[in-house]
Design an enzyme around this catalytic site. Structure first.
Site, PDB file in Angstrom:
ATOM      1  CE1 TYR A 138      37.614  38.470  27.288  1.00  0.00           C
ATOM      2  CE2 TYR A 138      37.708  39.304  25.034  1.00  0.00           C
ATOM      3  CZ  TYR A 138      37.719  39.534  26.399  1.00  0.00           C
ATOM      4  OH  TYR A 138      37.838  40.819  26.873  1.00  0.00           O
ATOM      5  CE  LYS A 167      40.944  38.407  28.601  1.00  0.00           C
ATOM      6  NZ  LYS A 167      40.764  39.607  27.746  1.00  0.00           N
ATOM      7  CB  ILE A 209      44.737  38.511  28.774  1.00  0.00           C
ATOM      8  CG1 ILE A 209      45.259  37.284  28.006  1.00  0.00           C
ATOM      9  CG2 ILE A 209      44.418  39.651  27.809  1.00  0.00           C
ATOM     10  CD1 ILE A 209      44.309  36.720  26.975  1.00  0.00           C
TER      11      ILE A 209
END
Length: 297
Positions: A138, A167, A209
């Site tokens: 992330y 992400k 997301i």
């Protein structure tokens, strides 16, 4: 590397419902999760930035994760965020996630004490070695204080077992495009930054997301569906409409406007944890008026 973790569409970065005394508001999770699934979201990313994970106690994070898994009941995939500022605590949360049976885990780059490249590689390698769950890097540039570049991510892929993808919250569409072009066939590349849903899918992100989908799941899902149909004009128009909503949600303290908007839509997810604060009555009034003027409440 594990078999490619297949996920696509809009993944809600779930808020964490909290009571006035900052305990987990269990019943609200059930309502929030049902609301998301009813409106077509494709997965959950609990206890990330929107979920206040980095400032909740380990005990609260574990409890919240347990509730999300129970209330979701396998209806959509869960990528549970387990990242912390240190590797050992991250490993503890990753092992707990494995015990819960989540679909995958994600971990933000360690923050405050900035690792060099070798330290960062070591961090993700240890997570990948500790649990046999698909693992997402992330990259939240503003929060962790540095960027995980395409070159650095490549080094992480070479060293880390069970790595599933990344992400990217860099707000750099060019970088996301590079991730997709270089790694998209083997890894799942997920975008973030809700003003860029249209752009992120346009450059090939598999999923997005999304924080705003907590309060307004309809619009992000519609953007994704329009992009799948190659109706780019509709998707662009929906994105511009969503951007107006995002502007309204940015007026006031961080995260709280999302929770207040949900309350206006009939779901009381409570408050935020300190040092974040509740909205004043004046701020609530302004938010309500702005959202009414946009025709979304």
């Amino acid at each position: 590397m594990v078999k490619k973790f297949e996920v696509e569409g809009i993944i809600t970065a779930l808020l964490t419902p909290l009571t006035k005394d900052e305990k987990i508001k269990e019943d609200a999770f059930k309502e929030l999760i049902a609301f998301q699934i009813e409106h077509g979201v494709h997965g959950f990313f609990p206890l990330g930035t929107a979920g206040e994970g980095m400032k909740l106690s380990i005990e609260k994070r574990k409890k919240a994760a347990e509730i999300v898994v129970d209330r979701t009941d396998g209806r959509v995939p869960i990528i549970l965020h387990v990242g912390t500022q240190d590797t050992d605590t991250t490993l503890e949360l990753a092992k707990h996630a494995k015990d819960l049976g989540v679909d995958a885990i994600g971990a933000v780059g360690p923050f405050f004490y900035t690792p060099d490249t070798q330290g960062l590689i070591q961090h993700y390698k240890r997570i990948g070695e500790a649990v046999d769950l698909p693992l997402f890097v992330y990259n939240n540039v503003d929060r962790q204080g540095y960027n995980i570049s395409v070159g650095t991510f490549e080094k992480i892929t070479e060293a880390t077992p069970h790595l599933a993808g990344l992400k990217d919250t860099s707000y750099r569409v060019d970088q996301l495009q590079d991730y997709v072009n270089k790694f998209g066939k083997k890894y799942t590349i997920i975008g973030a930054g809700d003003s860029l849903i249209f752009a992120n899918f346009a450059v090939g992100a598999a999923a997005h997301i999304c924080a705003v989908s907590n309060a307004f799941p309809e619009l992000p899902v519609q953007i994704y569906e329009a992009m799948k149909k190659k109706d780019y004009e509709k998707a662009r128009e929906l994105q511009l409409r969503l951007n107006d909503i995002l502007a309204a949600l940015r007026k006031g303290p961080y995260i709280t406007p999302y929770k207040e908007t949900l309350r206006l839509r009939g779901i009381d997810v409570g408050t935020v944890s300190s040092p974040l604060r509740e909205m004043t009555e004046e701020e609530k009034k302004a938010l309500r008026e702005n959202l009414k003027s946009l025709g979304v409440i």
